[in-house]
Design a protein around this motif. Structure first.
Motif, PDB file in Angstrom:
ATOM      1  N   TYR A   8       0.685  -1.176   0.068  1.00 15.13           N
ATOM      2  CA  TYR A   8      -0.405   0.084  -0.438  1.00 15.13           C
ATOM      3  C   TYR A   8       0.828   1.511   0.107  1.00 15.13           C
ATOM      4  CZ  TYR A   8      -3.331   3.112   1.068  1.00 15.13           C
ATOM      5  OH  TYR A   8      -4.393   4.576   1.408  1.00 15.13           O
ATOM      6  N   TYR A  16       1.241  10.869  -0.083  1.00 12.53           N
ATOM      7  CA  TYR A  16       1.666  11.216   1.810  1.00 12.53           C
ATOM      8  C   TYR A  16       2.304  12.509   2.296  1.00 12.53           C
ATOM      9  CZ  TYR A  16      -1.563   7.760   3.400  1.00 12.53           C
ATOM     10  OH  TYR A  16      -2.628   6.382   3.958  1.00 12.53           O
ATOM     11  N   TYR A  31      -4.210  25.227  13.974  1.00 11.42           N
ATOM     12  CA  TYR A  31      -4.523  24.962  15.165  1.00 11.42           C
ATOM     13  C   TYR A  31      -2.771  24.551  16.498  1.00 11.42           C
ATOM     14  CZ  TYR A  31      -7.356  21.395  12.427  1.00 11.42           C
ATOM     15  OH  TYR A  31      -9.086  20.615  12.263  1.00 11.42           O
TER      16      TYR A  31
ATOM     17  N   ALA B  94      -3.073  19.687  -1.079  1.00 10.44           N
ATOM     18  CA  ALA B  94      -3.869  19.193   0.237  1.00 10.44           C
ATOM     19  C   ALA B  94      -5.390  18.520  -0.839  1.00 10.44           C
ATOM     20  CB  ALA B  94      -4.543  20.765   0.362  1.00 10.44           C
ATOM     21  N   PRO B  97      -4.454  14.329  -2.958  1.00 15.72           N
ATOM     22  CA  PRO B  97      -4.406  13.047  -2.184  1.00 15.72           C
ATOM     23  C   PRO B  97      -6.318  12.369  -1.769  1.00 15.72           C
ATOM     24  CG  PRO B  97      -2.911  14.086  -2.107  1.00 15.72           C
ATOM     25  CD  PRO B  97      -3.518  15.316  -2.718  1.00 15.72           C
ATOM     26  N   LEU B  98      -7.033  14.070  -1.402  1.00 15.64           N
ATOM     27  CA  LEU B  98      -8.194  12.810  -0.878  1.00 15.64           C
ATOM     28  C   LEU B  98      -9.004  12.704  -1.602  1.00 15.64           C
ATOM     29  CD1 LEU B  98      -8.288  16.418   2.131  1.00 15.64           C
ATOM     30  CD2 LEU B  98      -7.518  14.797   1.901  1.00 15.64           C
ATOM     31  N   TYR B 100      -8.740  10.448  -3.576  1.00 16.49           N
ATOM     32  CA  TYR B 100      -8.765   9.033  -3.720  1.00 16.49           C
ATOM     33  C   TYR B 100      -8.990   9.152  -2.369  1.00 16.49           C
ATOM     34  CZ  TYR B 100      -4.109   9.105  -6.770  1.00 16.49           C
ATOM     35  OH  TYR B 100      -3.912   8.533  -7.731  1.00 16.49           O
ATOM     36  N   LEU B 103      -7.537   6.236   0.315  1.00 21.74           N
ATOM     37  CA  LEU B 103      -6.173   7.143   1.397  1.00 21.74           C
ATOM     38  C   LEU B 103      -7.261   6.658   2.576  1.00 21.74           C
ATOM     39  CD1 LEU B 103      -3.831   7.818   0.769  1.00 21.74           C
ATOM     40  CD2 LEU B 103      -4.946  10.208   1.486  1.00 21.74           C
ATOM     41  N   LYS B 104      -5.630   5.898   3.493  1.00 20.62           N
ATOM     42  CA  LYS B 104      -6.131   5.754   5.210  1.00 20.62           C
ATOM     43  C   LYS B 104      -5.079   6.558   5.746  1.00 20.62           C
ATOM     44  CE  LYS B 104      -6.270   0.726   4.497  1.00 20.62           C
ATOM     45  NZ  LYS B 104      -7.179   0.536   4.359  1.00 20.62           N
ATOM     46  N   GLY B 105      -6.771   7.666   6.387  1.00 24.60           N
ATOM     47  CA  GLY B 105      -6.261   8.647   7.258  1.00 24.60           C
ATOM     48  C   GLY B 105      -6.699  10.009   6.126  1.00 24.60           C
ATOM     49  N   ILE B 109      -7.381  13.527   7.298  1.00 25.03           N
ATOM     50  CA  ILE B 109      -7.381  14.602   7.453  1.00 25.03           C
ATOM     51  C   ILE B 109      -8.076  15.621   6.892  1.00 25.03           C
ATOM     52  CG2 ILE B 109      -5.541  15.396   5.911  1.00 25.03           C
ATOM     53  CD1 ILE B 109      -3.895  13.353   6.040  1.00 25.03           C
ATOM     54  N   PHE B 111     -11.127  16.222   7.943  1.00 33.07           N
ATOM     55  CA  PHE B 111     -11.755  16.372   8.685  1.00 33.07           C
ATOM     56  C   PHE B 111     -10.755  17.902   9.700  1.00 33.07           C
ATOM     57  CE2 PHE B 111     -12.235  17.333  13.202  1.00 33.07           C
ATOM     58  CZ  PHE B 111     -13.746  17.178  13.550  1.00 33.07           C
ATOM     59  N   ILE B 112     -10.171  17.107   9.738  1.00 33.55           N
ATOM     60  CA  ILE B 112      -9.087  17.962  10.395  1.00 33.55           C
ATOM     61  C   ILE B 112      -8.856  20.153   8.888  1.00 33.55           C
ATOM     62  CG2 ILE B 112      -5.897  18.940   9.925  1.00 33.55           C
ATOM     63  CD1 ILE B 112      -5.370  16.223  11.097  1.00 33.55           C
ATOM     64  N   ILE B 113      -9.032  19.800   8.028  1.00 34.13           N
ATOM     65  CA  ILE B 113      -8.612  20.756   7.150  1.00 34.13           C
ATOM     66  C   ILE B 113      -9.746  21.620   7.068  1.00 34.13           C
ATOM     67  CG2 ILE B 113      -8.633  21.590   4.547  1.00 34.13           C
ATOM     68  CD1 ILE B 113      -6.457  19.008   4.851  1.00 34.13           C
ATOM     69  N   PHE B 115     -12.719  21.902   9.742  1.00 34.07           N
ATOM     70  CA  PHE B 115     -13.377  21.848  11.257  1.00 34.07           C
ATOM     71  C   PHE B 115     -12.864  23.517  10.959  1.00 34.07           C
ATOM     72  CE2 PHE B 115     -11.734  22.347  15.588  1.00 34.07           C
ATOM     73  CZ  PHE B 115     -12.830  22.062  16.268  1.00 34.07           C
ATOM     74  N   THR B 116     -11.300  23.994  10.358  1.00 28.26           N
ATOM     75  CA  THR B 116     -10.862  25.347  10.870  1.00 28.26           C
ATOM     76  C   THR B 116     -11.449  26.193   9.741  1.00 28.26           C
ATOM     77  OG1 THR B 116      -9.257  25.707   8.686  1.00 28.26           O
ATOM     78  CG2 THR B 116      -8.594  24.510  11.070  1.00 28.26           C
TER      79      THR B 116
END
Lengths: 301, 293
Positions: A8, A16, A31, B94, B97-98, B100, B103-105, B109, B111-113, B115-116
């Protein structure tokens, strides 16, 4: 089962890698400052990191109490809400009306030119608009008063300043805000208009019974977003348009925070005020969104 | 017969109203242009409306030979180019990749973006962060803190989602990795939206004022003042002197006013030259942003 991190990552590690910088941006510049929100509950000290500073009096709520017993904060709070309400009730219908007007405009080329021109003010900064405003709306030396032969105090009494402030906001963003409504209008089924025509509907009746219902959900979504920002406050607009004579009306929360915090170095007090504002904003957004869903609309999320 | 005549008058009335609205948008700018090209005397007498009185280009000459104006204009242009390139690159990095969805995680990520967009720490925490990073009174304070707009990431991602999966799969079968797919397939297909978002970033930076006002406070950081902050201070100082002059019974000499108007022109024209060309693209962009926001 057949999942293996090795294959993967071998395939997707570049993704990433791409995310590395953007995520670093959000962690550092969005943050990390959230840790400084603590300062709103701590003594005013920025020489050491906020988590090492002693708690403020009254279980840490000293600054919130101070803010709400501060006349100029209460005034800023009132001004913020008042100006935002005026924007909501006077400013929000305007782009809808303008979109309906543009939608009815029969000449395609002329329509494109009109739109281009109406978008123009959106691209001007508030600094530029405020310098133009001074030339146009001055009481004694403004060109408008000169042309009308009057001395109307457009920007020099609190009541009239509010009117000018709202007008300028509409002037700047009205054309731009039509974009969303115009896009929603293209989604209306043309057969509805044909059916209405067969029934003998007039132009106004078609607008009322077909066009407006067609953009109802767009209007509601935008209303929610605006309601969510009722305590939000932009900085550039009131700051640049303000002048000595109207400060009682023009000082909003953002200007209060700037003056007390950055100019006056009362970091804890102004952090507390900013936090209050952010939290109320989130609450309003959640409330109005659930309200919209209760009315059977999709809401923002 | 009667019906078609009726619609025609209606159409003409609407066209007329639109014409008036256009005038409302254009006349202030025409007035500024006329003022900047007029003589100082004519401005003091308040004779100028939409046609210059006492034609001259002294104001423009003055602006173009005054060091602080030239420096500020040049610096704002450089800053705008740097920020736009950086912002658009980061936005693509940014957003891509999103797309995909497996994509794991990725969801985290995302959400992190997002949320701001709803919760922000506020002005003072940002200010203290910049002071801790040593960025106050440096150009970095104008470049980094706002270099990614969440809304623009959403718009970008939505456009990427619109690219047919089959194109991506075909490239992957040919052995292309994600980056290659991005460069060969996604970017060429997304040029309109990239151009539009670049315009948004460029306008934002060119018009940016409050960050400079708050973060460039020391007197030696004056050389990093973008044109908006310079313009603001020029106008503010001159209105203060005007107020004083009025109190003391003098009138403003007017020279400064033509110069102010010329500065307004300089601060505006670059944008006015660009945005009409990108108009047909940004309609789609704004719409996506609003629906997904």
């Amino acid at each position: 089962m057949g999942f293996s991190w090795k294959t993967y990552l071998k395939r997707y590690w570049t993704l990433y890698l791409l995310l590395l910088l953007p995520v670093a941006f959000f962690l550092i510049f969005r943050y990390y400052p959230m840790a400084y929100v603590l300062l709103g509950f701590k003594k005013n000290n920025i020489l050491i990191p906020p988590w090492q500073v002693e708690w403020a009096k009254n279980n840490g709520f000293q600054w919130f109490i101070r803010a709400f017993s501060d006349k100029s904060f209460i005034n800023a709070l009132k001004n913020t809400i008042f100006l935002n309400l005026l924007d909501l009730f006077i400013g929000m219908p305007m782009p809808i009306i303008m979109a309906l007007l543009l939608n009815e405009l029969a000449f395609p080329k002329y329509k494109r030119i009109t739109q281009t021109v109406l978008y123009l003010p959106h691209f001007l900064s508030w600094v530029i608009i405020s310098s133009i405003t001074l030339r146009l709306f001055g009481t004694h030396d403004g060109i408008i008063n000169k042309l009308l032969g009057t001395e109307f105090p457009f920007i020099s009494t609190e009541g009239t300043w509010r009117g000018t402030y709202i007008f300028l906001g509409i002037w700047k963003e009205c054309g731009w805000n039509t974009i969303i409504y115009l896009a929603a209008l293209t989604g209306i089924n043309p057969e509805l208009y044909e059916a209405a025509e067969v029934d003998g509907a007039t132009r106004l009746q078609k607008i009322w019974h077909v066009t407006l219902p067609g953009i109802r959900s767009t209007i509601i979504v935008l209303l929610i977003m605006n309601l969510g920002h009722i305590l939000g406050s932009e900085f550039d607009r009131p700051f640049t348009l303000s002048n000595k004579l109207v400060q009682g009306a023009s000082k909003t929360i953002s200007i209060f925070v700037y003056e007390r915090g950055i100019q006056g170095q009362q970091y804890s007090l102004s952090t507390a005020v900013g936090l209050f504002q952010s939290v109320v904003c989130v609450i309003f957004l959640l409330l109005s969104n659930s309200l919209a869903k209760r009315f059977g609309e999709r809401g923002v999320w | 017969m009667i019906k078609s005549r009726k619609t025609r008058t209606g159409d003409l009335i609407i066209a007329g109203i639109c014409f008036l609205l256009m005038l409302l948008c254009l006349l202030p700018m025409v007035h500024v242009l006329a003022s900047s090209l007029s003589s100082a005397d004519a401005l003091v007498r308040n004779d100028v409306f939409i046609w210059p009185k006492g034609w001259n280009i002294e104001a423009y000459k003055t602006v173009l030979t005054t060091e602080k104006y030239v420096r500020s204009l040049g610096w704002t242009a450089i800053l705008t180019v740097i920020c736009t390139l950086l912002s658009i690159s980061l936005t693509i990095m940014a957003a891509y990749p999103l797309t995909y969805t497996n994509l794991k995680g990725g969801r985290f990520i995302n959400f992190i973006i997002l949320f701001t967009m709803y919760f922000s720490a506020g002005t003072i925490p940002y200010y203290l962060l910049l002071s801790r990073l040593g960025m106050l009174n440096t150009p970095y304070a104008l470049i980094f803190p706002n270099c990614i707009g969440v809304f623009n990431v959403i718009i970008m991602r939505s456009f990427f989602f619109g690219v047919p999966d089959s194109l991506k799969e075909a490239a992957e079968i040919d052995g292309a990795g994600p980056i290659r797919v991005l460069i060969r397939v996604y970017l060429p297909l997304s040029l309109p939206v990239i151009a539009t978002l670049s315009l948004f970033y460029a306008v934002g930076r060119w018009n940016g004022f409050s960050d400079a006002l708050m973060y460039l406070k020391s007197s030696d950081s004056e050389k990093y003042w973008p044109i908006q902050l310079l313009l603001y201070n020029v106008i503010k100082n001159s209105t203060q002197t005007t107020e004083q002059a009025a109190q003391e019974g003098f009138f403003d000499n007017g020279v400064s006013k033509t110069i102010q108007m010329a500065t307004v022109m300089f601060a505006t024209v670059p944008i006015l030259l660009v945005y009409p060309w990108l108009q047909r693209y940004f309609v789609a962009g704004v719409t996506i942003g609003a629906v997904k926001g």
